[in-house]
Design a protein around this motif. Structure first.
Motif, PDB file in Angstrom:
ATOM      1  N   PRO A 119     -32.982  16.205 -45.114  1.00 20.22           N
ATOM      2  CA  PRO A 119     -32.541  14.829 -45.394  1.00 20.22           C
ATOM      3  C   PRO A 119     -31.031  14.628 -45.307  1.00 20.22           C
ATOM      4  O   PRO A 119     -30.580  13.596 -44.830  1.00 20.22           O
ATOM      5  CB  PRO A 119     -33.037  14.580 -46.814  1.00 20.22           C
ATOM      6  CG  PRO A 119     -34.192  15.480 -46.965  1.00 20.22           C
ATOM      7  CD  PRO A 119     -33.836  16.707 -46.160  1.00 20.22           C
ATOM      8  N   GLY A 120     -30.250  15.599 -45.704  1.00 18.22           N
ATOM      9  CA  GLY A 120     -28.806  15.445 -45.662  1.00 18.22           C
ATOM     10  C   GLY A 120     -28.209  15.712 -44.301  1.00 18.22           C
ATOM     11  O   GLY A 120     -27.136  15.233 -43.975  1.00 18.22           O
ATOM     12  N   GLU A 121     -28.913  16.478 -43.484  1.00 20.41           N
ATOM     13  CA  GLU A 121     -28.379  16.840 -42.179  1.00 20.41           C
ATOM     14  C   GLU A 121     -28.671  15.796 -41.116  1.00 20.41           C
ATOM     15  O   GLU A 121     -27.865  15.557 -40.243  1.00 20.41           O
ATOM     16  CB  GLU A 121     -28.968  18.183 -41.734  1.00 20.41           C
ATOM     17  CG  GLU A 121     -28.464  19.342 -42.560  1.00 20.41           C
ATOM     18  CD  GLU A 121     -29.061  20.648 -42.114  1.00 20.41           C
ATOM     19  OE1 GLU A 121     -29.795  20.666 -41.119  1.00 20.41           O
ATOM     20  OE2 GLU A 121     -28.776  21.650 -42.771  1.00 20.41           O
ATOM     21  N   SER A 122     -29.841  15.208 -41.198  1.00 18.80           N
ATOM     22  CA  SER A 122     -30.224  14.249 -40.168  1.00 18.80           C
ATOM     23  C   SER A 122     -31.308  13.337 -40.701  1.00 18.80           C
ATOM     24  O   SER A 122     -32.234  13.784 -41.352  1.00 18.80           O
ATOM     25  CB  SER A 122     -30.748  14.999 -38.941  1.00 18.80           C
ATOM     26  OG  SER A 122     -31.302  14.095 -38.021  1.00 18.80           O
ATOM     27  N   SER A 123     -31.174  12.064 -40.420  1.00 25.58           N
ATOM     28  CA  SER A 123     -32.237  11.159 -40.821  1.00 25.58           C
ATOM     29  C   SER A 123     -33.046  10.744 -39.598  1.00 25.58           C
ATOM     30  O   SER A 123     -33.752   9.759 -39.618  1.00 25.58           O
ATOM     31  CB  SER A 123     -31.668   9.943 -41.538  1.00 25.58           C
ATOM     32  OG  SER A 123     -30.775   9.269 -40.700  1.00 25.58           O
ATOM     33  N   ASN A 124     -32.927  11.516 -38.534  1.00 30.37           N
ATOM     34  CA  ASN A 124     -33.622  11.248 -37.297  1.00 30.37           C
ATOM     35  C   ASN A 124     -35.009  11.889 -37.365  1.00 30.37           C
ATOM     36  O   ASN A 124     -35.161  13.085 -37.179  1.00 30.37           O
ATOM     37  CB  ASN A 124     -32.800  11.810 -36.139  1.00 30.37           C
ATOM     38  CG  ASN A 124     -33.394  11.499 -34.801  1.00 30.37           C
ATOM     39  OD1 ASN A 124     -34.551  11.151 -34.681  1.00 30.37           O
ATOM     40  ND2 ASN A 124     -32.573  11.648 -33.777  1.00 30.37           N
ATOM     41  N   THR A 125     -36.016  11.091 -37.641  1.00 32.05           N
ATOM     42  CA  THR A 125     -37.377  11.590 -37.842  1.00 32.05           C
ATOM     43  C   THR A 125     -37.894  12.421 -36.666  1.00 32.05           C
ATOM     44  O   THR A 125     -38.443  13.496 -36.888  1.00 32.05           O
ATOM     45  CB  THR A 125     -38.339  10.420 -38.154  1.00 32.05           C
ATOM     46  OG1 THR A 125     -37.862   9.763 -39.322  1.00 32.05           O
ATOM     47  CG2 THR A 125     -39.750  10.897 -38.379  1.00 32.05           C
ATOM     48  N   PRO A 126     -37.715  11.990 -35.429  1.00 27.54           N
ATOM     49  CA  PRO A 126     -38.237  12.798 -34.320  1.00 27.54           C
ATOM     50  C   PRO A 126     -37.632  14.208 -34.258  1.00 27.54           C
ATOM     51  O   PRO A 126     -38.358  15.176 -34.041  1.00 27.54           O
ATOM     52  CB  PRO A 126     -37.862  11.995 -33.070  1.00 27.54           C
ATOM     53  CG  PRO A 126     -37.727  10.601 -33.555  1.00 27.54           C
ATOM     54  CD  PRO A 126     -37.179  10.708 -34.945  1.00 27.54           C
ATOM     55  N   SER A 127     -36.352  14.339 -34.474  1.00 31.23           N
ATOM     56  CA  SER A 127     -35.736  15.666 -34.383  1.00 31.23           C
ATOM     57  C   SER A 127     -36.146  16.556 -35.551  1.00 31.23           C
ATOM     58  O   SER A 127     -36.340  17.757 -35.386  1.00 31.23           O
ATOM     59  CB  SER A 127     -34.218  15.568 -34.283  1.00 31.23           C
ATOM     60  OG  SER A 127     -33.675  15.024 -35.459  1.00 31.23           O
ATOM     61  N   VAL A 128     -36.295  15.967 -36.747  1.00 37.06           N
ATOM     62  CA  VAL A 128     -36.736  16.741 -37.906  1.00 37.06           C
ATOM     63  C   VAL A 128     -38.166  17.206 -37.687  1.00 37.06           C
ATOM     64  O   VAL A 128     -38.498  18.378 -37.900  1.00 37.06           O
ATOM     65  CB  VAL A 128     -36.618  15.922 -39.210  1.00 37.06           C
ATOM     66  CG1 VAL A 128     -37.251  16.681 -40.379  1.00 37.06           C
ATOM     67  CG2 VAL A 128     -35.161  15.607 -39.509  1.00 37.06           C
ATOM     68  N   ALA A 129     -39.039  16.308 -37.239  1.00 32.56           N
ATOM     69  CA  ALA A 129     -40.431  16.667 -36.987  1.00 32.56           C
ATOM     70  C   ALA A 129     -40.530  17.759 -35.933  1.00 32.56           C
ATOM     71  O   ALA A 129     -41.290  18.725 -36.086  1.00 32.56           O
ATOM     72  CB  ALA A 129     -41.219  15.436 -36.558  1.00 32.56           C
ATOM     73  N   GLU A 130     -39.752  17.637 -34.892  1.00 34.66           N
ATOM     74  CA  GLU A 130     -39.769  18.639 -33.825  1.00 34.66           C
ATOM     75  C   GLU A 130     -39.323  20.002 -34.343  1.00 34.66           C
ATOM     76  O   GLU A 130     -39.938  21.025 -34.041  1.00 34.66           O
ATOM     77  CB  GLU A 130     -38.866  18.205 -32.672  1.00 34.66           C
ATOM     78  CG  GLU A 130     -38.877  19.162 -31.500  1.00 34.66           C
ATOM     79  CD  GLU A 130     -37.986  18.699 -30.366  1.00 34.66           C
ATOM     80  OE1 GLU A 130     -37.528  19.559 -29.608  1.00 34.66           O
ATOM     81  OE2 GLU A 130     -37.740  17.480 -30.253  1.00 34.66           O
ATOM     82  N   SER A 131     -38.277  20.029 -35.144  1.00 33.26           N
ATOM     83  CA  SER A 131     -37.776  21.306 -35.655  1.00 33.26           C
ATOM     84  C   SER A 131     -38.765  21.961 -36.625  1.00 33.26           C
ATOM     85  O   SER A 131     -38.773  23.176 -36.773  1.00 33.26           O
ATOM     86  CB  SER A 131     -36.409  21.136 -36.307  1.00 33.26           C
ATOM     87  OG  SER A 131     -36.516  20.370 -37.480  1.00 33.26           O
ATOM     88  N   LEU A 132     -39.605  21.142 -37.287  1.00 38.54           N
ATOM     89  CA  LEU A 132     -40.626  21.673 -38.193  1.00 38.54           C
ATOM     90  C   LEU A 132     -41.958  21.930 -37.478  1.00 38.54           C
ATOM     91  O   LEU A 132     -42.905  22.415 -38.082  1.00 38.54           O
ATOM     92  CB  LEU A 132     -40.858  20.696 -39.349  1.00 38.54           C
ATOM     93  CG  LEU A 132     -39.708  20.530 -40.331  1.00 38.54           C
ATOM     94  CD1 LEU A 132     -40.001  19.390 -41.303  1.00 38.54           C
ATOM     95  CD2 LEU A 132     -39.446  21.821 -41.085  1.00 38.54           C
ATOM     96  N   HIS A 133     -42.030  21.551 -36.194  1.00 38.46           N
ATOM     97  CA  HIS A 133     -43.233  21.723 -35.373  1.00 38.46           C
ATOM     98  C   HIS A 133     -44.412  20.942 -35.933  1.00 38.46           C
ATOM     99  O   HIS A 133     -45.530  21.450 -36.023  1.00 38.46           O
ATOM    100  CB  HIS A 133     -43.588  23.209 -35.206  1.00 38.46           C
ATOM    101  CG  HIS A 133     -42.460  24.027 -34.673  1.00 38.46           C
ATOM    102  ND1 HIS A 133     -42.041  23.940 -33.366  1.00 38.46           N
ATOM    103  CD2 HIS A 133     -41.640  24.917 -35.283  1.00 38.46           C
ATOM    104  CE1 HIS A 133     -41.017  24.752 -33.189  1.00 38.46           C
ATOM    105  NE2 HIS A 133     -40.752  25.362 -34.334  1.00 38.46           N
ATOM    106  N   ILE A 134     -44.141  19.700 -36.346  1.00 39.76           N
ATOM    107  CA  ILE A 134     -45.174  18.785 -36.819  1.00 39.76           C
ATOM    108  C   ILE A 134     -44.941  17.438 -36.162  1.00 39.76           C
ATOM    109  O   ILE A 134     -43.874  17.175 -35.612  1.00 39.76           O
ATOM    110  CB  ILE A 134     -45.175  18.640 -38.363  1.00 39.76           C
ATOM    111  CG1 ILE A 134     -43.834  18.093 -38.882  1.00 39.76           C
ATOM    112  CG2 ILE A 134     -45.527  19.959 -39.033  1.00 39.76           C
ATOM    113  CD1 ILE A 134     -43.810  17.817 -40.389  1.00 39.76           C
TER     114      ILE A 134
END
Length: 50
Positions: free
Chosen positions: A7-22
């Motif tokens: 949450p503090g590093e990026s609020s970009n949902t697509p990139s967070v989801a991609e990095s978590l593989h979900i």
């Protein structure tokens, strides 16, 4: 907690989801569940809470 860093590093949902593989949909569902349990309304409040 691995997800806590996002949450503090990026609020970009697509990139967070991609990095978590979900999917973005799964990420949004998990965040909604976390928000409810912690009584926060958004990622900023979640970040402050953490």
């Amino acid at each position: 907690m691995r997800a806590r860093q996002y949450p503090g590093e990026s609020s970009n949902t697509p990139s967070v989801a991609e990095s978590l593989h979900i999917s973005e949909h799964t990420l949004r569902n998990h965040l909604a569940s976390i928000y409810d349990k912690l009584a926060v309304r958004n990622r900023i409040e979640l970040y402050v809470f953490c």
